[in-house]
Design an enzyme around this catalytic site. Structure first.
Site, PDB file in Angstrom:
ATOM      1  N   GLY A 138       0.803  -1.211   0.000  1.00 39.48           N
ATOM      2  CA  GLY A 138       0.000   0.000   0.000  1.00 39.48           C
ATOM      3  C   GLY A 138       0.835   1.260   0.000  1.00 39.48           C
ATOM      4  O   GLY A 138       2.045   1.236  -0.273  1.00 39.48           O
ATOM      5  N   ASN A 139       0.194   2.381   0.331  1.00 40.94           N
ATOM      6  CA  ASN A 139       0.878   3.679   0.290  1.00 40.94           C
ATOM      7  C   ASN A 139       2.161   3.692   1.113  1.00 40.94           C
ATOM      8  O   ASN A 139       3.238   4.010   0.613  1.00 40.94           O
ATOM      9  CB  ASN A 139      -0.075   4.776   0.808  1.00 40.94           C
TER      10      ASN A 139
ATOM     11  N   PHE B 108      -0.206 -10.601  -0.021  1.00 39.81           N
ATOM     12  CA  PHE B 108      -1.591 -10.409  -0.415  1.00 39.81           C
ATOM     13  C   PHE B 108      -1.789 -10.777  -1.882  1.00 39.81           C
ATOM     14  O   PHE B 108      -1.268 -10.117  -2.781  1.00 39.81           O
ATOM     15  CB  PHE B 108      -2.013  -8.958  -0.178  1.00 39.81           C
ATOM     16  N   ALA B 109      -2.523 -11.863  -2.118  1.00 43.59           N
ATOM     17  CA  ALA B 109      -2.885 -12.288  -3.476  1.00 43.59           C
ATOM     18  C   ALA B 109      -1.662 -12.207  -4.396  1.00 43.59           C
ATOM     19  O   ALA B 109      -0.597 -12.726  -4.067  1.00 43.59           O
ATOM     20  CB  ALA B 109      -4.049 -11.441  -3.988  1.00 43.59           C
TER      21      ALA B 109
ATOM     22  N   GLU C  16      -0.227  -9.346  -5.377  1.00 42.99           N
ATOM     23  CA  GLU C  16       0.226  -7.950  -5.303  1.00 42.99           C
ATOM     24  C   GLU C  16       1.708  -7.797  -5.629  1.00 42.99           C
ATOM     25  O   GLU C  16       2.107  -6.865  -6.346  1.00 42.99           O
ATOM     26  CB  GLU C  16      -0.070  -7.376  -3.921  1.00 42.99           C
TER      27      GLU C  16
ATOM     28  N   HIS D  96     -10.195   7.607  14.261  1.00 34.98           N
ATOM     29  CA  HIS D  96     -10.709   7.029  13.022  1.00 34.98           C
ATOM     30  C   HIS D  96     -12.222   6.778  13.038  1.00 34.98           C
ATOM     31  O   HIS D  96     -12.900   7.074  12.036  1.00 34.98           O
ATOM     32  CB  HIS D  96      -9.952   5.748  12.691  1.00 34.98           C
TER      33      HIS D  96
END
Length: 232
Positions: free
Chosen positions: A18-19, A40-41, A43, A212
């Site tokens: 991710g970022n 992850f999968a 990625e 959050h």
């Protein structure tokens, strides 16, 4: 060249895609042997294909641009055997998957850092690594070091802002000096790694658990959302 001036190879693994993981990978790869690992999968394969032979381009909040290339982008957990430090920049629900995958390969004295660690990361590490947990150092950060976004997935990212300091706790506490020096070396001058007494405090008092939900409510409360499905 004297012994005190010898080469000091250092390898860091960054977990995630991710970022924050892409920003950390680009930043660390400018100076150190850096391997990005995503479980992850597909990625990792997609990121590796997207980057190709090009350098990753990271624009800092100072306006400077770093161009670097990780030594590898992979889903193979056995690369943990090479790591001096492992940085997890993934949500806490994924921490256990990485700890369990790295367990057969992780070497003693590895510094394992979670950015952020909000859910008993030290306890989870001990559970997944078993006896090996006694020989590694766990660092729990209260938050991420930066506000950041990739601008071209797998190729470019921008740091929008860097925190001045971030709280971090080390398990066992006796390893704090080494762990802090390692991670400060990865992060640079800012943010400053600030001592927090223990990882229990990092988990229980973390501001993310308070802020959050309020942010989400502010976005989806009846005053802002009519209850109808949105396009995205």
């Amino acid at each position: 060249m004297g012994d005190e001036e010898k080469q000091n190879p250092f390898t860091v693994i960054v977990c995630g895609g991710g970022n924050a993981a892409q920003v950390a990978t680009a930043m660390y790869a400018a100076r150190y042997n850096t391997i990005a690992v995503s479980l992850f999968a597909d990625e990792a394969a997609r990121w590796k294909e997207a980057l190709g032979d090009a350098d990753y381009e990271l624009t800092l909040d100072t306006g400077k641009v770093i161009k670097s290339k990780p030594d590898d982008i992979t889903n193979d957990p056995s690369v943990a055997a090479k790591a001096d430090a492992i940085v997890l920049a993934v949500p806490s629900f994924a921490h256990g998957q990485y700890f369990e995958a790295f367990e057969p390969y992780i070497k003693p004295d590895t510094v394992v850092a979670c950015m952020p660690a909000r859910s008993g990361g030290d306890l989870l590490l001990a559970s997944k690594l078993g006896p090996k947990a006694d020989d590694v150092t766990f660092v729990g950060f209260e938050t991420l070091p930066w506000a950041c976004r990739f601008t071209d997935w797998g190729k470019k990212a921008t740091i929008l802002g860097t925190k001045g300091s971030i709280l971090a706790a080390v398990t066992p506490p006796a390893k704090t000096p080494k762990a802090f020096s390692t991670l400060q070396g990865l992060l640079g001058v800012f943010p400053n790694c600030t001592y927090s007494p223990n990882n229990l405090g990092v988990s229980l008092r973390n501001p993310g658990a308070v802020i959050h939900p309020g942010v989400m409510y502010g976005r989806w409360c009846p005053e802002k959302w009519d209850g109808n499905p949105v396009d995205e």
